[in-house]
Design a protein around this motif. Structure first.
Motif, PDB file in Angstrom:
ATOM      1  N   LYS A   4      42.028  39.119  44.364  1.00 57.24           N
ATOM      2  CA  LYS A   4      42.910  38.039  44.339  1.00 57.24           C
ATOM      3  C   LYS A   4      42.508  36.581  43.702  1.00 57.24           C
ATOM      4  O   LYS A   4      42.463  35.722  44.285  1.00 57.24           O
ATOM      5  CB  LYS A   4      43.335  38.383  46.110  1.00 57.24           C
ATOM      6  N   THR A   5      44.324  36.504  43.508  1.00 56.30           N
ATOM      7  CA  THR A   5      44.147  34.946  42.426  1.00 56.30           C
ATOM      8  C   THR A   5      45.289  34.491  43.612  1.00 56.30           C
ATOM      9  O   THR A   5      46.775  34.848  44.509  1.00 56.30           O
ATOM     10  CB  THR A   5      44.665  34.812  41.581  1.00 56.30           C
ATOM     11  N   TYR A   6      45.949  33.013  43.334  1.00 54.50           N
ATOM     12  CA  TYR A   6      46.517  32.205  44.530  1.00 54.50           C
ATOM     13  C   TYR A   6      47.293  31.968  43.557  1.00 54.50           C
ATOM     14  O   TYR A   6      47.035  31.288  42.409  1.00 54.50           O
ATOM     15  CB  TYR A   6      45.755  31.392  45.265  1.00 54.50           C
ATOM     16  N   ASN A   7      48.782  31.466  44.038  1.00 46.72           N
ATOM     17  CA  ASN A   7      49.615  30.433  43.238  1.00 46.72           C
ATOM     18  C   ASN A   7      48.395  29.002  43.050  1.00 46.72           C
ATOM     19  O   ASN A   7      48.498  28.530  44.240  1.00 46.72           O
ATOM     20  CB  ASN A   7      51.630  30.823  43.214  1.00 46.72           C
ATOM     21  N   PRO A   8      48.752  28.265  42.584  1.00 45.51           N
ATOM     22  CA  PRO A   8      48.432  26.806  42.022  1.00 45.51           C
ATOM     23  C   PRO A   8      49.875  26.073  42.642  1.00 45.51           C
ATOM     24  O   PRO A   8      49.717  25.557  42.349  1.00 45.51           O
ATOM     25  CB  PRO A   8      48.214  26.714  40.932  1.00 45.51           C
ATOM     26  N   TYR A   9      50.060  26.031  44.094  1.00 41.19           N
ATOM     27  CA  TYR A   9      50.784  24.239  44.682  1.00 41.19           C
ATOM     28  C   TYR A   9      50.081  23.959  45.358  1.00 41.19           C
ATOM     29  O   TYR A   9      50.494  22.391  44.892  1.00 41.19           O
ATOM     30  CB  TYR A   9      51.521  25.334  46.349  1.00 41.19           C
ATOM     31  N   THR A  10      48.631  23.715  44.740  1.00 42.27           N
ATOM     32  CA  THR A  10      47.968  22.420  45.419  1.00 42.27           C
ATOM     33  C   THR A  10      47.033  22.427  44.001  1.00 42.27           C
ATOM     34  O   THR A  10      46.506  23.641  43.722  1.00 42.27           O
ATOM     35  CB  THR A  10      47.940  22.440  46.938  1.00 42.27           C
ATOM     36  N   ARG A  13      43.949  24.867  44.538  1.00 44.34           N
ATOM     37  CA  ARG A  13      44.328  26.342  45.565  1.00 44.34           C
ATOM     38  C   ARG A  13      44.807  27.529  43.303  1.00 44.34           C
ATOM     39  O   ARG A  13      44.932  27.895  43.511  1.00 44.34           O
ATOM     40  CB  ARG A  13      45.834  26.544  45.599  1.00 44.34           C
ATOM     41  N   ARG A  14      44.571  25.762  42.323  1.00 49.04           N
ATOM     42  CA  ARG A  14      44.428  26.194  40.707  1.00 49.04           C
ATOM     43  C   ARG A  14      43.410  27.431  40.632  1.00 49.04           C
ATOM     44  O   ARG A  14      43.779  28.112  39.826  1.00 49.04           O
ATOM     45  CB  ARG A  14      44.598  24.771  40.647  1.00 49.04           C
ATOM     46  N   ASN A  15      42.446  26.931  41.576  1.00 57.97           N
ATOM     47  CA  ASN A  15      41.001  28.519  40.402  1.00 57.97           C
ATOM     48  C   ASN A  15      40.255  29.196  41.615  1.00 57.97           C
ATOM     49  O   ASN A  15      39.407  29.453  41.853  1.00 57.97           O
ATOM     50  CB  ASN A  15      40.264  26.977  40.279  1.00 57.97           C
ATOM     51  N   MET A  16      41.102  29.083  42.822  1.00 54.01           N
ATOM     52  CA  MET A  16      40.658  30.282  43.688  1.00 54.01           C
ATOM     53  C   MET A  16      41.163  31.368  43.703  1.00 54.01           C
ATOM     54  O   MET A  16      42.371  31.629  43.552  1.00 54.01           O
ATOM     55  CB  MET A  16      41.809  29.350  45.048  1.00 54.01           C
TER      56      MET A  16
END
Length: 40
Positions: A4-10, A13-16
């Motif tokens: 699962k990848t997250y949208n980079p809103y911080t 979170r970019r590579n989380m």
């Protein structure tokens, strides 16, 4: 198992990423394990 990848809103979170457990878990919980706790 998927990832699962997250949208980079911080920036953190970019590579989380994390594991997606949808293949090994059920969509509904087991009824015998879902009993309410009686509290007074």
């Amino acid at each position: 198992m998927g990832i699962k990848t997250y949208n980079p809103y911080t920036p953190s979170r970019r590579n989380m990423t994390c594991s997606d457990f949808s293949e090994i878990t059920k969509t509904t919980p087991e009824k015998s394990l879902c009993t309410s706790l009686k509290k007074n």
